[in-house]
Motif scaffolding. Structure first.
Motif, PDB file in Angstrom:
ATOM      1  N   ASN A   9       0.810  -1.181   0.172  1.00  0.00           N
ATOM      2  CA  ASN A   9      -0.094  -0.375  -0.135  1.00  0.00           C
ATOM      3  C   ASN A   9       0.759   1.032   0.104  1.00  0.00           C
ATOM      4  N   LYS A  11       0.338   4.312  -0.477  1.00  0.00           N
ATOM      5  CA  LYS A  11      -0.559   5.395   0.167  1.00  0.00           C
ATOM      6  C   LYS A  11      -0.348   6.543  -0.864  1.00  0.00           C
ATOM      7  N   HIS A  98      -9.481   0.941   5.329  1.00  0.00           N
ATOM      8  CA  HIS A  98      -8.417   1.277   5.601  1.00  0.00           C
ATOM      9  C   HIS A  98      -8.289   2.103   7.028  1.00  0.00           C
ATOM     10  N   GLU A 100      -7.391   4.615   7.754  1.00  0.00           N
ATOM     11  CA  GLU A 100      -6.567   6.048   7.288  1.00  0.00           C
ATOM     12  C   GLU A 100      -8.143   6.912   6.544  1.00  0.00           C
ATOM     13  N   GLU A 170      -5.345  -4.752  10.554  1.00  0.00           N
ATOM     14  CA  GLU A 170      -4.481  -4.246  11.313  1.00  0.00           C
ATOM     15  C   GLU A 170      -4.887  -3.409  12.812  1.00  0.00           C
ATOM     16  N   ALA A 174      -0.879  -0.158  15.042  1.00  0.00           N
ATOM     17  CA  ALA A 174       0.510  -0.757  14.657  1.00  0.00           C
ATOM     18  C   ALA A 174       0.718  -0.094  13.404  1.00  0.00           C
ATOM     19  N   ILE A 175       0.201   0.368  13.316  1.00  0.00           N
ATOM     20  CA  ILE A 175       0.003   1.130  11.611  1.00  0.00           C
ATOM     21  C   ILE A 175       1.310   2.568  11.316  1.00  0.00           C
ATOM     22  N   GLY A 176       1.952   2.574  11.007  1.00  0.00           N
ATOM     23  CA  GLY A 176       2.873   3.597  10.739  1.00  0.00           C
ATOM     24  C   GLY A 176       3.637   3.699  11.503  1.00  0.00           C
ATOM     25  N   GLY A 214      -1.652  -6.327   8.774  1.00  0.00           N
ATOM     26  CA  GLY A 214      -1.433  -5.489   8.433  1.00  0.00           C
ATOM     27  C   GLY A 214      -0.653  -4.696   9.746  1.00  0.00           C
ATOM     28  N   GLY A 215       0.529  -3.822   9.422  1.00  0.00           N
ATOM     29  CA  GLY A 215       1.009  -3.028  11.063  1.00  0.00           C
ATOM     30  C   GLY A 215       2.493  -3.624  11.185  1.00  0.00           C
ATOM     31  N   SER A 216       3.323  -2.457  10.583  1.00  0.00           N
ATOM     32  CA  SER A 216       4.637  -2.135  11.102  1.00  0.00           C
ATOM     33  C   SER A 216       5.740  -3.282  10.352  1.00  0.00           C
ATOM     34  N   LEU A 235      -0.256  -7.019   5.029  1.00  0.00           N
ATOM     35  CA  LEU A 235      -0.232  -5.800   3.944  1.00  0.00           C
ATOM     36  C   LEU A 235       0.328  -4.480   4.157  1.00  0.00           C
ATOM     37  N   ILE A 236       1.438  -4.403   3.370  1.00  0.00           N
ATOM     38  CA  ILE A 236       3.272  -3.045   3.778  1.00  0.00           C
ATOM     39  C   ILE A 236       2.732  -1.874   3.481  1.00  0.00           C
ATOM     40  N   GLY A 237       2.721  -1.485   4.623  1.00  0.00           N
ATOM     41  CA  GLY A 237       2.894   0.108   3.714  1.00  0.00           C
ATOM     42  C   GLY A 237       4.743   0.886   3.921  1.00  0.00           C
ATOM     43  N   ASN A 238       5.098   1.006   4.866  1.00  0.00           N
ATOM     44  CA  ASN A 238       6.281   1.884   5.485  1.00  0.00           C
ATOM     45  C   ASN A 238       7.312   1.359   3.798  1.00  0.00           C
TER      46      ASN A 238
HETATM   47  C1  PEP Z   1      -0.776   0.175   6.373  1.00  0.00           C
HETATM   48  O1  PEP Z   1      -0.776   1.768   5.884  1.00  0.00           O
HETATM   49  O2  PEP Z   1      -2.205  -0.543   5.585  1.00  0.00           O
HETATM   50  C2  PEP Z   1       0.446  -0.072   6.904  1.00  0.00           C
HETATM   51  C3  PEP Z   1      -0.259  -1.480   7.572  1.00  0.00           C
HETATM   52  O3  PEP Z   1       1.112   0.230   7.254  1.00  0.00           O
HETATM   53  P1  PEP Z   1       2.839  -0.082   8.434  1.00  0.00           P
HETATM   54  O4  PEP Z   1       3.147  -0.215   7.220  1.00  0.00           O
HETATM   55  O5  PEP Z   1       3.149   1.108   7.818  1.00  0.00           O
HETATM   56  O6  PEP Z   1       2.424   0.328   9.521  1.00  0.00           O
END
Ligand code: PEP
Length: 252
Positions: A9, A11, A98, A100, A170, A174-176, A214-216, A235-238
């Protein structure tokens, strides 16, 4: 056996050049380093770059997902993007719910249910996110919250429609944040989510519904998350924005 799934993701981050060069590099590295993975990889760039990203990936095993759609299909909704528009450029997957979107754009369960309906009408696969806040977790309300989020949205769908879903657990805290849930917390929640699907739709669907965490997630912890019995990927952000890290996650 369920397939491992990774959703990147991105973003509101990469511009045109960053998006296209990341994707081209990924394909090149897969080829050059002879990386054979058996995972389903889904990249989620920003709206303006979905079309070109999809074109670059034609013929590869990678897929594209949009980060959102509007709940209506047409009309006076300045600035919004509809499911049929995305469909017309070949997009078949979308992330909905999501945290956000829920928090910053006030998308409640009712809006999300409308979005689910329109997405299904256009045959989209839906990566549907659920998750509790830190306060809810501290008050031990996480199971109640996740159950409610599913009951008010996904669980209105028929068994036939459920086959279009991926669920992403998620936890918002734990997100971001760099704080991950423990492997055990994640496994317990995923098992709980699977049990809700069992109750509602029976064993076949419960055994097969993909549930992602998902979450870091990063290149160091990914393997441990993915080795949990009920975790089917992430689900992966950063970390998905950092090329080598994402590559390591793919190889985890
Ligand atoms: C996300 O935004 O869905 C997410 C999991 O972000 P992050 O991996 O940065 O925590």
């Amino acid at each position: 056996m369920r397939k491992r799934i990774l959703v990147a993701n991105w973003k509101m981050n990469y511009d045109f050049h960053e998006t296209t060069s990341f994707i081209r590099n990924l394909l090149k590295v897969f080829f050059d380093r002879k990386i054979n993975h058996d995972k389903e990889i889904i990249l989620s760039p920003s709206f303006p770059f979905l079309h070109i990203s999809n074109q670059i990936l034609q013929g590869s095993s990678l897929n594209i997902a949009a980060q959102n759609i509007h709940q209506k299909n047409k009309g006076p909704y300045t600035g919004e993007i509809s499911a049929s528009m995305l469909k017309s450029i070949g997009i078949q997957k979308v992330i909905l719910g999501h945290s956000e979107r829920r928090e910053l754009f006030f998308e409640n369960n009712q809006i999300l249910l409308e979005k689910i309906k329109i997405a299904l009408k256009y045959d989209f696969n839906i990566i549907f996110c659920v998750g509790e806040s830190l306060v809810e977790r501290k008050n031990n309300k996480q199971f109640e919250i996740i159950k409610k989020q599913l009951e008010k949205t996904v669980f209105y769908c028929s068994s036939d429609d459920i086959k279009f879903f991926y669920i992403a657990y998620e936890p918002i805290w734990a997100i971001g944040t760099g704080k991950t849930a423990t492997f055990e917390q994640v496994q317990v929640m995923h098992e709980f989510i699977r049990s809700l699907f069992l109750e509602k739709y029976g064993k076949n669907i419960s055994d097969n519904i993909p549930i992602l965490y998902g979450g870091s997630i990063n290149d160091i912890n990914a393997k441990n998350f993915f080795s949990q019995k009920d975790v089917d990927g992430g689900l992966i952000g950063n970390a998905s924005l950092q090329f080598e890290k994402f590559l390591k996650i793919i190889q985890s």
